[in-house]
Design a protein around this motif. Structure first.
Motif, PDB file in Angstrom:
ATOM      1  N   GLY A  86     -36.428  48.468  76.273  1.00 40.74           N
ATOM      2  CA  GLY A  86     -36.212  47.146  76.804  1.00 40.74           C
ATOM      3  C   GLY A  86     -37.016  46.143  76.518  1.00 40.74           C
ATOM      4  N   ALA A  87     -38.166  46.310  75.765  1.00 41.20           N
ATOM      5  CA  ALA A  87     -39.174  45.405  75.314  1.00 41.20           C
ATOM      6  C   ALA A  87     -38.616  44.405  74.362  1.00 41.20           C
ATOM      7  CB  ALA A  87     -40.468  46.072  74.812  1.00 41.20           C
ATOM      8  N   GLY A  88     -37.706  44.796  73.547  1.00 40.10           N
ATOM      9  CA  GLY A  88     -36.968  44.143  72.571  1.00 40.10           C
ATOM     10  C   GLY A  88     -37.782  43.679  71.365  1.00 40.10           C
ATOM     11  N   LEU A  89     -38.795  44.709  71.096  1.00 43.31           N
ATOM     12  CA  LEU A  89     -39.531  44.590  69.677  1.00 43.31           C
ATOM     13  C   LEU A  89     -38.924  45.856  68.844  1.00 43.31           C
ATOM     14  CD1 LEU A  89     -41.480  42.791  68.286  1.00 43.31           C
ATOM     15  CD2 LEU A  89     -43.112  44.959  68.600  1.00 43.31           C
ATOM     16  N   TRP A  90     -37.802  45.638  68.420  1.00 45.50           N
ATOM     17  CA  TRP A  90     -36.904  46.712  67.623  1.00 45.50           C
ATOM     18  C   TRP A  90     -37.002  46.525  66.267  1.00 45.50           C
ATOM     19  CZ3 TRP A  90     -32.303  44.941  70.866  1.00 45.50           C
ATOM     20  CH2 TRP A  90     -32.435  45.423  72.137  1.00 45.50           C
ATOM     21  N   GLY A  91     -37.501  47.670  65.477  1.00 38.79           N
ATOM     22  CA  GLY A  91     -37.543  47.612  63.837  1.00 38.79           C
ATOM     23  C   GLY A  91     -37.856  48.886  63.439  1.00 38.79           C
ATOM     24  N   PRO A  92     -37.786  48.833  62.266  1.00 37.01           N
ATOM     25  CA  PRO A  92     -38.537  50.228  61.552  1.00 37.01           C
ATOM     26  C   PRO A  92     -39.893  50.350  61.471  1.00 37.01           C
ATOM     27  CG  PRO A  92     -37.654  48.466  59.766  1.00 37.01           C
ATOM     28  CD  PRO A  92     -37.453  48.110  61.145  1.00 37.01           C
ATOM     29  N   LEU A  93     -40.288  51.642  62.046  1.00 41.45           N
ATOM     30  CA  LEU A  93     -41.848  51.742  62.066  1.00 41.45           C
ATOM     31  C   LEU A  93     -42.272  52.890  61.153  1.00 41.45           C
ATOM     32  CD1 LEU A  93     -44.613  51.448  63.739  1.00 41.45           C
ATOM     33  CD2 LEU A  93     -43.430  52.988  65.658  1.00 41.45           C
ATOM     34  N   MET A  94     -43.454  52.750  60.781  1.00 42.58           N
ATOM     35  CA  MET A  94     -43.949  53.946  59.974  1.00 42.58           C
ATOM     36  C   MET A  94     -45.281  54.299  60.404  1.00 42.58           C
ATOM     37  SD  MET A  94     -44.651  54.101  55.663  1.00 42.58           S
ATOM     38  CE  MET A  94     -43.015  53.144  55.398  1.00 42.58           C
ATOM     39  N   ILE A  95     -45.771  55.425  60.870  1.00 47.78           N
ATOM     40  CA  ILE A  95     -46.968  55.832  61.339  1.00 47.78           C
ATOM     41  C   ILE A  95     -47.755  57.062  60.617  1.00 47.78           C
ATOM     42  CG2 ILE A  95     -46.332  54.993  63.761  1.00 47.78           C
ATOM     43  CD1 ILE A  95     -45.867  58.113  64.417  1.00 47.78           C
ATOM     44  N   ASP A  96     -49.018  57.280  60.767  1.00 47.16           N
ATOM     45  CA  ASP A  96     -49.628  58.331  60.285  1.00 47.16           C
ATOM     46  C   ASP A  96     -49.552  59.615  61.310  1.00 47.16           C
ATOM     47  OD1 ASP A  96     -51.742  57.843  62.016  1.00 47.16           O
ATOM     48  OD2 ASP A  96     -52.903  56.902  60.604  1.00 47.16           O
ATOM     49  N   ASP A  97     -50.378  60.663  60.856  1.00 50.54           N
ATOM     50  CA  ASP A  97     -50.280  62.100  61.702  1.00 50.54           C
ATOM     51  C   ASP A  97     -51.002  61.659  62.960  1.00 50.54           C
ATOM     52  OD1 ASP A  97     -48.619  63.518  60.102  1.00 50.54           O
ATOM     53  OD2 ASP A  97     -50.343  64.509  59.216  1.00 50.54           O
ATOM     54  N   LYS A  98     -51.760  60.428  62.921  1.00 55.57           N
ATOM     55  CA  LYS A  98     -52.507  60.257  64.304  1.00 55.57           C
ATOM     56  C   LYS A  98     -51.834  59.406  65.224  1.00 55.57           C
ATOM     57  CE  LYS A  98     -57.184  61.018  61.940  1.00 55.57           C
ATOM     58  NZ  LYS A  98     -58.471  60.307  61.585  1.00 55.57           N
ATOM     59  N   GLY A  99     -50.651  58.930  64.979  1.00 54.27           N
ATOM     60  CA  GLY A  99     -49.872  58.100  65.581  1.00 54.27           C
ATOM     61  C   GLY A  99     -50.011  56.540  65.440  1.00 54.27           C
ATOM     62  N   SER A 100     -51.155  56.337  64.503  1.00 54.60           N
ATOM     63  CA  SER A 100     -51.431  54.787  64.223  1.00 54.60           C
ATOM     64  C   SER A 100     -50.419  54.196  63.353  1.00 54.60           C
ATOM     65  CB  SER A 100     -52.552  54.742  63.559  1.00 54.60           C
ATOM     66  OG  SER A 100     -53.054  53.510  62.991  1.00 54.60           O
ATOM     67  N   PRO A 101     -49.823  52.916  63.653  1.00 54.04           N
ATOM     68  CA  PRO A 101     -49.121  52.278  62.629  1.00 54.04           C
ATOM     69  C   PRO A 101     -49.621  52.008  61.461  1.00 54.04           C
ATOM     70  CG  PRO A 101     -49.280  51.047  64.716  1.00 54.04           C
ATOM     71  CD  PRO A 101     -50.367  51.973  64.671  1.00 54.04           C
ATOM     72  N   VAL A 102     -48.544  52.063  60.364  1.00 48.90           N
ATOM     73  CA  VAL A 102     -48.739  52.204  58.972  1.00 48.90           C
ATOM     74  C   VAL A 102     -48.026  50.599  58.484  1.00 48.90           C
ATOM     75  CG1 VAL A 102     -48.657  52.730  56.551  1.00 48.90           C
ATOM     76  CG2 VAL A 102     -49.330  54.128  58.465  1.00 48.90           C
ATOM     77  N   TRP A 103     -46.688  50.687  59.074  1.00 50.24           N
ATOM     78  CA  TRP A 103     -46.016  49.313  58.866  1.00 50.24           C
ATOM     79  C   TRP A 103     -45.042  49.162  59.804  1.00 50.24           C
ATOM     80  CZ3 TRP A 103     -40.615  48.822  57.022  1.00 50.24           C
ATOM     81  CH2 TRP A 103     -40.246  47.392  56.736  1.00 50.24           C
ATOM     82  N   PHE A 104     -44.539  48.007  60.099  1.00 53.03           N
ATOM     83  CA  PHE A 104     -43.891  47.601  60.974  1.00 53.03           C
ATOM     84  C   PHE A 104     -42.926  46.334  60.621  1.00 53.03           C
ATOM     85  CE2 PHE A 104     -41.881  45.404  64.762  1.00 53.03           C
ATOM     86  CZ  PHE A 104     -41.192  46.367  65.241  1.00 53.03           C
ATOM     87  N   ARG A 105     -41.781  46.212  60.918  1.00 51.34           N
ATOM     88  CA  ARG A 105     -41.021  44.965  60.712  1.00 51.34           C
ATOM     89  C   ARG A 105     -39.886  44.940  61.687  1.00 51.34           C
ATOM     90  NH1 ARG A 105     -35.689  43.670  57.068  1.00 51.34           N
ATOM     91  NH2 ARG A 105     -35.653  41.412  57.765  1.00 51.34           N
ATOM     92  N   LYS A 106     -40.037  43.844  62.418  1.00 51.74           N
ATOM     93  CA  LYS A 106     -39.169  43.453  63.414  1.00 51.74           C
ATOM     94  C   LYS A 106     -37.918  43.187  62.981  1.00 51.74           C
ATOM     95  CE  LYS A 106     -38.658  40.431  67.787  1.00 51.74           C
ATOM     96  NZ  LYS A 106     -37.410  40.118  67.351  1.00 51.74           N
ATOM     97  N   VAL A 107     -36.795  43.704  63.660  1.00 56.59           N
ATOM     98  CA  VAL A 107     -35.602  42.960  63.030  1.00 56.59           C
ATOM     99  C   VAL A 107     -35.232  41.492  63.608  1.00 56.59           C
ATOM    100  CG1 VAL A 107     -34.355  45.344  62.893  1.00 56.59           C
ATOM    101  CG2 VAL A 107     -34.175  44.281  64.740  1.00 56.59           C
ATOM    102  N   PRO A 108     -34.660  40.862  62.757  1.00 59.19           N
ATOM    103  CA  PRO A 108     -34.439  39.487  63.237  1.00 59.19           C
ATOM    104  C   PRO A 108     -33.363  39.170  64.414  1.00 59.19           C
ATOM    105  CG  PRO A 108     -33.157  39.906  61.287  1.00 59.19           C
ATOM    106  CD  PRO A 108     -33.879  41.233  61.532  1.00 59.19           C
ATOM    107  N   ASP A 109     -33.810  38.311  65.372  1.00 58.91           N
ATOM    108  CA  ASP A 109     -32.804  38.023  66.280  1.00 58.91           C
ATOM    109  C   ASP A 109     -31.674  37.335  65.965  1.00 58.91           C
ATOM    110  OD1 ASP A 109     -34.598  39.291  68.342  1.00 58.91           O
ATOM    111  OD2 ASP A 109     -35.947  37.206  68.391  1.00 58.91           O
ATOM    112  N   PRO A 110     -30.393  37.190  66.499  1.00 57.56           N
ATOM    113  CA  PRO A 110     -30.513  37.774  67.957  1.00 57.56           C
ATOM    114  C   PRO A 110     -29.796  39.060  68.215  1.00 57.56           C
ATOM    115  CG  PRO A 110     -28.567  35.929  67.676  1.00 57.56           C
ATOM    116  CD  PRO A 110     -29.596  36.357  66.195  1.00 57.56           C
ATOM    117  N   ALA A 111     -29.882  39.772  68.932  1.00 54.37           N
ATOM    118  CA  ALA A 111     -29.201  41.317  69.563  1.00 54.37           C
ATOM    119  C   ALA A 111     -29.111  42.147  68.243  1.00 54.37           C
ATOM    120  CB  ALA A 111     -27.749  40.587  70.002  1.00 54.37           C
ATOM    121  N   THR A 112     -30.082  42.329  67.416  1.00 57.74           N
ATOM    122  CA  THR A 112     -30.020  43.214  66.161  1.00 57.74           C
ATOM    123  C   THR A 112     -30.839  44.490  66.485  1.00 57.74           C
ATOM    124  OG1 THR A 112     -31.471  41.967  65.029  1.00 57.74           O
ATOM    125  CG2 THR A 112     -29.060  41.655  64.690  1.00 57.74           C
ATOM    126  N   VAL A 113     -30.503  45.570  66.140  1.00 62.25           N
ATOM    127  CA  VAL A 113     -31.509  46.938  66.190  1.00 62.25           C
ATOM    128  C   VAL A 113     -31.539  47.524  64.716  1.00 62.25           C
ATOM    129  CG1 VAL A 113     -30.898  47.328  68.490  1.00 62.25           C
ATOM    130  CG2 VAL A 113     -29.553  48.352  67.080  1.00 62.25           C
TER     131      VAL A 113
END
Length: 506
Positions: A86-113
């Protein structure tokens, strides 16, 4: 398919997936200078809520990933997720084995996932792919209308793949073939007489349609329709009733498509509890496994229901993510299931199952994949967990998104990213010293960070270095110099990228 130059979204990709926030001419990367001194308000940004990363305040809503079983001799690679909440920050997320983000891109509004983020190969080069669109617009649960994105190792959009004709692509799968085509599903609502199965004569059917599209030209080269080969009487899904009686009947609910070793197609249909092997030239069903009309005898331990992600493994066996739950609950736990198919004897034999230590049951979504070293990786779908298993079935990594999140699938794969934008830099003054926060969304080669400071942008003689510590690394420079830059270094000390020179405002 469209050229990247005219895409309505590619400009976001080039700067790490968000609008640029700069100070003192930061260029194509983030540069944030603030002088909170532990008390004041940021000088260069006025966004609500606490910043998760000073260098990237736009990522304040990025979900935290918890690793419950730390990595233990895991397969090399990064983890690919598509968090949704429900936070609305949707997008592809890449993380490492420690759970740390490596790359993220928010998908563009409106109403996309974004859904089904993974690494593939196109034209013999590594690429990232994911689906963007909206879910449920035609009345069918979990039905998508959208398109697929292909991006290169610099995170630049190469092209978009769209369904042929007037349809839009469904989110459930996207497979790039060795000959440069893409396989995916379209949910096509068509007028249909449903009276034979107890529905209205003027009903609507969701037909499951495989399209194979030439990625370069956008031309359709193959199409297959479920209603021509699979009867409505094979479905376990109830008909829409009452005021919903004329919504599309999703009798098939296709959720994966792929290639067998002989080039024929492998398909999973959740609502028939069956997987299918389909002749790629004629469209004929070679065999179906499971459901009401299985062509092969399935032993008790290999029986599955409401399943996802049917694939062939390197040793010739097959795997599926057996939800065991959906409209009804058939099993207490979901599982990764491996079985052997003996086409001559017309039987299916159990090989192994992979369960979660917490006995998870995932009513929707999920996937199960073989890793390069013989291990396995499961994304638990509606339950926001992911688990890596050794070849012997022991858990060697386990983690989860926040519990109010979910990720349609989760993958692990090797990836080397080299973004074209600049490293991001955030500054704040603390106790008479300058604290430097540095990050570079998508770079996979950064081993250390170096901050350089001085009285002029081209006269930076003061330095500090630190090993990379997750997505953002902090360094402290004594005193309050006039300007600061951050340099990303590889393991040999080579400079990979440099931020803009940012003034320290006190």
């Amino acid at each position: 398919m469209t050229d990247a130059r005219i895409s309505r979204r590619n400009v976001l990709l080039g700067v790490g997936g968000a609008a640029i926030c700069t100070a003192a001419g930061a260029g194509a990367g983030y540069a944030i200078a603030d002088t909170d001194n532990d008390a004041g308000a940021p000088a260069a940004t006025a966004q609500a809520g606490p910043a998760k990363f000073r260098s990237r305040p736009d990522l304040r809503a990025l979900p935290d990933v918890t690793i419950t079983t730390p990595a233990n001799a895991t397969a090399p690679g990064l983890i690919f997720l598509t968090p949704a909440s429900g936070a609305g920050l949707w997008g592809p997320l890449m993380i490492d084995d420690k759970g740390s983000p490596v790359w993220f891109r928010k998908v563009p509004d409106p109403a996309t996932v974004a859904i089904d983020f993974k690494a593939q190969h196109y034209q013999n080069k590594p690429v990232l792919t994911w689906w963007e669109g909206t879910i449920g617009g035609t009345g069918g649960q979990g039905v998508g209308q959208g398109e697929f994105v292909i991006a290169d190792t610099s995170y630049r959009e190469i092209t978009r793949v769209r369904a042929a004709g007037s349809e839009q692509a469904d989110q459930h799968d996207f497979v790039i073939t060795p000959n440069g085509t893409a396989l995916f599903w379209v949910y096509d609502p068509i007028p249909y007489d449903l009276s034979a199965v107890g529905g209205p004569a003027d009903g609507v059917l969701h037909d499951g349609v495989i399209q194979e599209i030439n990625i370069r030209t956008g031309q359709r080269v193959f199409e297959w329709r479920a209603r021509d080969h699979v009867g409505l009487d094979e479905s376990y899904a109830p008909l829409p009733e009452g005021d919903s009686a004329h919504l599309p009947y999703d009798y098939f609910h296709a959720n994966s498509v792929g290639l067998d070793a002989d080039g024929h197609l492998l398909v999973s249909a959740r609502h028939t509890w069956a997987t299918y092997k389909i002749n790629r030239k004629t469209g004929a069903v070679i065999w179906r496994i499971g459901g009401k009309k299985s062509d092969l005898v399935v032993d008790e331990k290999s029986a599955f229901s409401w399943q996802h992600d049917f694939r062939r493994r390197r040793d010739g066996s097959y795997s599926v993510f057996d939800n065991g739950a959906g409209i009804t609950k058939q099993h207490e736990q979901s599982r990764g299931l491996i079985f052997k198919v003996d086409e001559a004897a017309r039987k299916v034999s159990f090989v192994r199952e992979f369960l979660h230590p917490a006995k998870l049951s995932a009513p929707t979504q999920g996937n199960f994949r073989e890793l390069a070293d013989g291990g396995s990786f499961i994304g638990w779908g509606q339950r926001p967990y992911f688990t890596e298993y050794a070849p012997d079935g022991t858990v060697r990594l386990d983690g989860h998104l926040p519990l109010d999140n979910q990720s349609y699938r989760a993958y692990k794969a090797e990836w080397a990213g080299a973004p074209l934008d600049q490293p991001a830099l955030g500054l704040h003054v603390d106790g008479g010293n300058v604290v430097v926060s540095a990050s570079w969304n998508g770079s996979t080669k950064v081993a250390r960070w170096r901050a350089r400071a001085g009285g002029q942008p081209r006269a930076l003689t003061q330095t500090a270095e630190a090993d990379r510590t997750g997505f953002e690394t902090t360094l402290t420079l004594p005193g309050t110099p006039e300007y600061v830059v951050a340099e990303a270094l590889d393991s040999s000390g080579k400079v990979l990228g440099t931020s803009s020179a940012i003034p320290v405002r006190v």
